[in-house]
Motif scaffolding. Structure first.
Motif, short mmCIF file in Angstrom:
data_model
loop_
_atom_site.label_atom_id
_atom_site.label_comp_id
_atom_site.label_asym_id
_atom_site.label_seq_id
_atom_site.Cartn_x
_atom_site.Cartn_y
_atom_site.Cartn_z
N VAL A 192 0.84 -1.20 0.00
CA VAL A 192 0.00 0.00 0.00
C VAL A 192 0.88 1.25 0.00
CG1 VAL A 192 -1.72 1.32 1.29
CG2 VAL A 192 -1.94 -1.16 1.10
N TYR A 193 1.91 1.26 0.83
CA TYR A 193 2.82 2.41 0.83
C TYR A 193 3.50 2.57 -0.53
CZ TYR A 193 2.73 3.71 5.79
OH TYR A 193 2.36 4.19 7.02
N ALA A 194 3.90 1.45 -1.14
CA ALA A 194 4.58 1.52 -2.44
C ALA A 194 3.65 2.10 -3.50
CB ALA A 194 5.05 0.13 -2.84
N VAL A 195 2.38 1.69 -3.50
CA VAL A 195 1.42 2.24 -4.46
C VAL A 195 1.19 3.72 -4.21
CG1 VAL A 195 -0.99 2.14 -5.22
CG2 VAL A 195 0.31 0.03 -4.91
N ALA A 196 1.11 4.11 -2.92
CA ALA A 196 0.95 5.53 -2.59
C ALA A 196 2.12 6.34 -3.11
CB ALA A 196 0.80 5.70 -1.08
N ASP A 197 3.33 5.82 -2.94
CA ASP A 197 4.52 6.52 -3.46
C ASP A 197 4.47 6.63 -4.97
OD1 ASP A 197 5.55 6.80 -0.90
OD2 ASP A 197 6.80 5.00 -1.03
N ASP A 198 4.03 5.55 -5.64
CA ASP A 198 3.97 5.55 -7.09
C ASP A 198 2.93 6.54 -7.61
OD1 ASP A 198 4.66 4.32 -9.71
OD2 ASP A 198 2.57 3.69 -9.67
N ARG A 203 2.37 12.04 -10.28
CA ARG A 203 1.85 13.42 -10.28
C ARG A 203 2.96 14.44 -10.01
NH1 ARG A 203 -2.69 11.14 -6.32
NH2 ARG A 203 -4.09 10.25 -7.88
N GLY A 204 4.18 13.95 -9.82
CA GLY A 204 5.29 14.85 -9.52
C GLY A 204 5.19 15.46 -8.14
N HIS A 205 4.53 14.75 -7.22
CA HIS A 205 4.33 15.29 -5.87
C HIS A 205 5.06 14.43 -4.85
CE1 HIS A 205 2.52 16.93 -2.31
NE2 HIS A 205 1.91 15.81 -2.02
N VAL A 206 6.08 15.00 -4.23
CA VAL A 206 6.78 14.33 -3.14
C VAL A 206 6.53 15.16 -1.88
CG1 VAL A 206 8.98 13.54 -2.24
CG2 VAL A 206 8.54 13.46 -4.71
N GLY A 231 -15.86 16.09 9.26
CA GLY A 231 -15.26 16.87 8.19
C GLY A 231 -13.74 16.87 8.21
N CYS A 232 -13.16 16.23 9.24
CA CYS A 232 -11.70 16.23 9.39
C CYS A 232 -11.05 14.90 9.08
CB CYS A 232 -11.33 16.62 10.83
SG CYS A 232 -11.90 18.24 11.36
N LEU A 233 -11.84 13.82 8.97
CA LEU A 233 -11.25 12.51 8.75
C LEU A 233 -10.43 12.50 7.45
CD1 LEU A 233 -14.19 10.07 9.61
CD2 LEU A 233 -12.47 11.05 11.14
N HIS A 234 -9.23 11.92 7.54
CA HIS A 234 -8.37 11.90 6.34
C HIS A 234 -7.36 10.78 6.45
CE1 HIS A 234 -6.15 13.36 2.87
NE2 HIS A 234 -5.06 13.07 3.55
N ASN A 235 -7.05 10.16 5.31
CA ASN A 235 -6.05 9.10 5.26
C ASN A 235 -5.29 9.20 3.94
OD1 ASN A 235 -4.50 6.79 5.31
ND2 ASN A 235 -6.22 5.36 5.29
N ASP A 236 -4.02 9.53 3.99
CA ASP A 236 -3.21 9.64 2.78
C ASP A 236 -3.04 8.32 2.05
OD1 ASP A 236 -2.79 12.35 2.87
OD2 ASP A 236 -0.75 12.25 3.68
N LEU A 237 -3.28 7.20 2.74
CA LEU A 237 -3.13 5.89 2.11
C LEU A 237 -4.43 5.36 1.51
CD1 LEU A 237 -0.85 3.99 4.68
CD2 LEU A 237 -0.16 5.23 2.61
N GLN A 238 -5.52 6.09 1.68
CA GLN A 238 -6.81 5.57 1.23
C GLN A 238 -6.84 5.37 -0.28
OE1 GLN A 238 -10.51 6.73 3.16
NE2 GLN A 238 -11.29 7.45 1.20
N GLU A 239 -6.35 6.33 -1.03
CA GLU A 239 -6.36 6.19 -2.49
C GLU A 239 -5.59 4.96 -2.93
OE1 GLU A 239 -5.33 8.74 -6.54
OE2 GLU A 239 -4.49 9.36 -4.61
N ALA A 240 -4.44 4.71 -2.31
CA ALA A 240 -3.64 3.54 -2.68
C ALA A 240 -4.36 2.25 -2.32
CB ALA A 240 -2.28 3.61 -1.98
N ALA A 241 -5.01 2.22 -1.16
CA ALA A 241 -5.75 1.02 -0.76
C ALA A 241 -6.88 0.73 -1.75
CB ALA A 241 -6.30 1.19 0.65
N ILE A 242 -7.56 1.79 -2.20
CA ILE A 242 -8.64 1.61 -3.16
C ILE A 242 -8.09 1.20 -4.52
CG2 ILE A 242 -10.44 2.85 -4.44
CD1 ILE A 242 -10.99 4.44 -1.87
#
Length: 311
Positions: A192-198, A203-206, A231-242
């Motif tokens: 999941v972390y690897a996909v998030a990094d990819d 997108r050119g975003h580090v 309104g505050c819940l957030h997970n940077d890994l959610q997109e990669a998990a999906i």
């Protein structure tokens, strides 16, 4: 000499109600800024003294649960076994122990179930062998076992920085009620972390190393305002998990349609957590999700205490 009585310890699973993740570090880890919440879904470890020096482990499902236990190692790679070995090495105790683990936290579900096992084993073996370690000393040892283990000892609400192991307690004035939907499969945290990094690299975003959590989420938890928290819940890994498990998006959409205030993938997934307005709303949402989608839906509450010896 009589054998010490078995020690039974329960430790909670957790969700990350906010999870910001930096870019990959030279050591292979990622720096995070997280708000951890301990929930009323507990792992249970019973430590029983052995007559030899072996450290052994067995695993069973909790009542009414049917997790696939085949992938859980029963050797030295098991995190609870490593916790017992750590206590034995640091205390100089020569005795062996058998650890019987009852699983209630989804396996490979992004809720820290293995870390809860390790935290419970630390407390259980420390008590069984009468080490005299304080809770703070055990938390100090826990960081060497994994980033989530100190929080499973700590419980409650905490901000986690670094790799998640630098904990600062936070306040929550009232209970919050959630519904957890565990998946029938697990997701590999490194993948999941690897996909998030990819995804970010494309997108050119580090991202920079996160140094703090958003004040709004701490304010919402302190005040007990679940609508503000939603309104505050957030997970940077959610997109990669999906990306790895697209069906998670369908569960998130269904939960919101059925009345959840908000939902998110927990940590690296694939467990989905829905915030509700209260206990009754959680029970009703859980029933609707079971009826409509045929999924397992578990109403839970938090914050709850960390690893604790049970009578």
């Amino acid at each position: 000499m009589s054998r010490a009585r078995p020690v039974r310890v329960m430790a909670p699973g957790k969700i990350n109600v906010s999870f910001r993740v930096g870019g990959p570090r030279p050591d292979g880890y990622h720096s995070v800024a997280s708000v951890y919440l301990a929930l009323s879904l507990y792992e249970e470890v019973t430590a029983t003294a052995r007559d030899d020096e072996a450290i052994t482990v067995s695993v069973r499902n909790g009542a009414g649960l049917d997790f696939d236990l085949d992938g859980i190692p029963l050797d030295a790679s098991n995190l609870a076994v490593q916790a017992a070995e750590l206590i034995r090495e640091t205390s100089g105790h020569p005795q062996g122990v058998h650890l019987d683990i009852t699983k209630r936290v989804p396996i490979a579900g992004g809720m820290g179930g293995g870390s809860a096992d390790a935290a419970a084993a630390l407390v259980a073996c420390s008590a069984l062998w009468n080490t005299g370690y304080s809770r703070d000393e055990l938390i100090g040892l826990a960081g060497g076992l994994g980033a989530d283990v100190p929080f499973a000892l700590h419980g409650g609400v905490a901000v986690g920085l670094g790799v998640g192991d630098r904990l600062t307690p936070a306040l929550a004035r009232s209970e919050m009620h959630w519904v957890l939907v565990p998946a029938s499969f697990g997701l590999s945290t490194p993948k999941v972390y690897a996909v998030a990094d990819d995804l970010r690299a494309r997108r050119g975003h580090v991202p920079d190393e996160p140094e703090q959590v958003e004040p709004a989420i701490l304010q919402a938890m302190q005040s007990g305002d679940v609508h503000q928290l939603a309104g505050c819940l957030h997970n940077d890994l959610q997109e990669a998990a999906i990306e790895l498990a697209p069906e998670l998006a369908d569960i998130l959409e269904l939960g919101r349609a059925e009345g959840a205030l908000a939902g998110l993938v927990s940590g690296s997934g694939p467990t989905v957590a829905f915030l509700t307005a209260g206990r009754q709303e959680a029970a009703e949402l859980g029933q609707r999700l079971s009826d409509v989608a045929g999924v397992v839906a578990l109403p839970v509450r938090g914050p709850v205490h960390g690893a604790r010896i049970m009578a």
